[in-house]
Design an enzyme around this catalytic site. Structure first.
Site, PDB file in Angstrom:
ATOM      1  N   LYS A  14       3.225   6.965  -2.961  1.00  0.00           N
ATOM      2  CA  LYS A  14       3.711   5.578  -2.863  1.00  0.00           C
ATOM      3  C   LYS A  14       4.716   5.393  -1.739  1.00  0.00           C
ATOM      4  O   LYS A  14       5.317   6.348  -1.250  1.00  0.00           O
ATOM      5  CB  LYS A  14       4.245   5.114  -4.222  1.00  0.00           C
ATOM      6  CG  LYS A  14       3.055   4.856  -5.164  1.00  0.00           C
ATOM      7  CD  LYS A  14       3.370   4.079  -6.394  1.00  0.00           C
ATOM      8  CE  LYS A  14       2.043   3.815  -7.148  1.00  0.00           C
ATOM      9  NZ  LYS A  14       2.256   3.328  -8.503  1.00  0.00           N
ATOM     10  N   ARG A  16       0.039  10.157 -13.128  1.00  0.00           N
ATOM     11  CA  ARG A  16      -1.134   9.719 -12.351  1.00  0.00           C
ATOM     12  C   ARG A  16      -0.966  10.210 -10.913  1.00  0.00           C
ATOM     13  O   ARG A  16       0.047   9.927 -10.283  1.00  0.00           O
ATOM     14  CB  ARG A  16      -1.221   8.197 -12.419  1.00  0.00           C
ATOM     15  CG  ARG A  16      -2.450   7.591 -11.767  1.00  0.00           C
ATOM     16  CD  ARG A  16      -2.438   6.069 -11.946  1.00  0.00           C
ATOM     17  NE  ARG A  16      -3.597   5.440 -11.336  1.00  0.00           N
ATOM     18  CZ  ARG A  16      -3.672   5.110 -10.056  1.00  0.00           C
ATOM     19  NH1 ARG A  16      -2.661   5.351  -9.236  1.00  0.00           N
ATOM     20  NH2 ARG A  16      -4.767   4.543  -9.571  1.00  0.00           N
TER      21      ARG A  16
HETATM   22  C1  8Y7 Z   1      -0.477   2.781 -10.799  1.00  0.00           C
HETATM   23  C2  8Y7 Z   1      -1.641   2.435 -11.499  1.00  0.00           C
HETATM   24  C3  8Y7 Z   1      -1.951   2.161  -9.354  1.00  0.00           C
HETATM   25  C4  8Y7 Z   1       0.655   3.207 -11.561  1.00  0.00           C
HETATM   26  C5  8Y7 Z   1      -0.688   2.908 -13.541  1.00  0.00           C
HETATM   27  C6  8Y7 Z   1      -1.459   3.353  -6.157  1.00  0.00           C
HETATM   28  C7  8Y7 Z   1      -3.886   1.556 -10.878  1.00  0.00           C
HETATM   29  C8  8Y7 Z   1      -1.576   1.969  -6.598  1.00  0.00           C
HETATM   30  N1  8Y7 Z   1      -0.687   2.613  -9.458  1.00  0.00           N
HETATM   31  N2  8Y7 Z   1      -1.759   2.493 -12.842  1.00  0.00           N
HETATM   32  N3  8Y7 Z   1      -2.553   2.036 -10.574  1.00  0.00           N
HETATM   33  N4  8Y7 Z   1       0.490   3.258 -12.922  1.00  0.00           N
HETATM   34  N5  8Y7 Z   1      -0.742   2.991 -14.876  1.00  0.00           N
HETATM   35  O1  8Y7 Z   1      -0.677   3.527  -5.174  1.00  0.00           O
HETATM   36  O2  8Y7 Z   1       1.733   3.494 -11.065  1.00  0.00           O
HETATM   37  O3  8Y7 Z   1      -2.091   4.274  -6.669  1.00  0.00           O
HETATM   38  S1  8Y7 Z   1      -2.781   1.702  -7.873  1.00  0.00           S
END
Ligand code: 8Y7
Length: 286
Positions: free
Chosen positions: A226, A260
Site C-alpha cells: 500500500k 491479506r
Molecule cells: C483490502 C481489501 C483491498 C484490505 C480487505 C489493495 C479488497 C486494495 N485492500 N480487503 N481489498 N482489506 N478486507 O491495495 O485492506 O490491495 S484492494
C-alpha cells in the site's frame, strides 16, 4: 485470558485462527492478466492460486472489481464473468478457503454457489440487499471500514480520532450484521488501511490495532504494497515486499489474525515469526 477457540465460521466449516493465517490476493480485473481470451485468463488466475496455496495461503481472495483509488467500477455482469469461473476452478481442485472481494449481493450469492466460503466486503455490507444476501449464504464475512468511495476517498481524508471512529463504525456494522441474522462467529473486522486514510492515519491505526480486539471478532488487515510504504520507504509498488512483510509482522504482534497479502511466501514466514513471539509472551490472540 480467554480460552474460547479462535476460529472463523464459514458455512459448515471453521477456519482455525489459533495461529495467524495469510489471505493471498488474486485480482481478476482486466489489467491483472494478459488479454489472451477467457480460458487463458482463468488458467492464469488458477496458476497464481496454486502458487499461493503451495506457499501457505489459507485463503485465496478473488476480486473482480478494482477498489484501488480512482479505479473504474465494474458492472454486475463483468464482475460475475470474472470471478465465478475462477472460484469454480479453484474449488474443483482445492479445499482452500476462498473469499470473494465484492460489495454486490448478486456476486455474493453466485460466488458462494460456485464454492466460495467467505465474503470480503470493503463496503461492510452497506449496499442495498447485501446484508440479506450475506446472511442467506451463511458465509464468513469480513466487514471493512472505508471512508468515502474508492474514486475520491484519498482526496482529503479527515478524522477527529481515527482509531475511535473506525472502531465505532465496525461495532455498528457488527450489530447490523447480527441483526440481519449473521452469526457473530462468522464475522471478522478490518480497519481498511488506505481506504480514505492518509499515511499518518494508517500508522495511527496500526499503533492502536490491539484496541480493536474489544470488538470480539478476529482482526483482518491488508497492508500489502500500500501507498503508505511509498511515503515511508520511497519505493515503487513492485519493490514494497520487505516493507509489507514488516507491516504484516507488526500487525500480528498487535492482534491481527488474518493478513491479506500479495507476497504470500514471505508473509507466511513473517506471521509465523510474529506468532512465535506472541506465544513466548503467552498471548492467545484474543
Ligand atoms: C483490502 C481489501 C483491498 C484490505 C480487505 C489493495 C479488497 C486494495 N485492500 N480487503 N481489498 N482489506 N478486507 O491495495 O485492506 O490491495 S484492494
Amino acid at each position: 485470558m480467554s480460552t474460547a477457540a479462535l476460529s472463523w465460521q464459514c458455512i459448515d466449516r471453521a477456519l482455525d485462527l489459533g495461529a495467524p493465517v495469510v489471505m493471498g490476493v488474486l485480482n481478476v480485473t482486466p489489467d491483472s492478466f494478459s488479454d489472451g481470451g477467457r480460458f487463458s485468463k482463468v488458467e492464469a488466475a488458477l496458476a497464481q492460486a496454486r502458487l499461493m496455496i503451495a506457499e501457505g495461503a489459507a485463503i485465496i481472495d478473488v476480486g473482480g472489481e478494482s477498489t484501488r483509488p480512482g479505479a473504474a467500477p465494474a458492472t454486475l455482469d463483468e464482475e460475475l464473468e470474472r470471478v465465478i469461473p475462477v472460484i469454480r476452478a479453484i474449488r474443483a481442485e482445492s479445499p482452500v478457503f476462498i473469499s470473494v472481494d465484492t460489495s454486490k449481493p448478486e456476486v455474493m450469492r453466485g460466488s458462494v454457489e460456485a464454492g466460495a466460503d467467505i465474503i470480503n466486503d470493503v463496503r461492510a455490507l452497506q449496499e442495498p440487499g447485501a446484508l440479506a444476501a450475506a446472511a442467506d449464504t451463511r458465509a464468513g464475512i469480513c466487514l471493512m471500514h472505508m471512508k468515502g468511495e474508492p474514486r475520491t476517498m484519498q482526496a482529503s481524508p479527515d478524522y477527529r480520532d481515527v482509531a475511535t471512529e473506525v472502531r465505532d463504525f465496525l461495532s455498528g456494522r457488527i450489530a447490523a450484521a447480527v441483526a440481519a441474522g449473521i452469526a457473530h462467529e462468522c464475522i471478522t473486522v478490518d480497519p481498511g488501511f488506505g481506504f480514505g486514510k492518509s499515511a499518518a492515519h494508517n500508522l495511527e491505526l496500526l499503533k492502536h490495532l490491539a484496541d480493536f480486539t474489544v470488538l470480539r471478532a478476529p482482526l483482518l488487515v491488508g497492508l500489502s504494497r500500500k501507498s503508505m510504504l511509498a511515503k515511508i520507504t520511497g519505493r515503487d509498488v513492485e519493490s514494497r515486499t520487505a516493507g509489507s512483510v514488516a507491516l504484516a509482522a507488526i500487525a500480528v504482534l498487535n492482534g491481527a489474525r488474518i493478513v491479506r497479502a500479495h507476497d504470500v511466501a514471505a508473509t507466511v514466514d513473517a506471521v509465523r515469526v510474529a506468532a512465535a513471539v506472541l506465544k513466548g509472551e503467552g498471548f492467545d490472540g484474543t
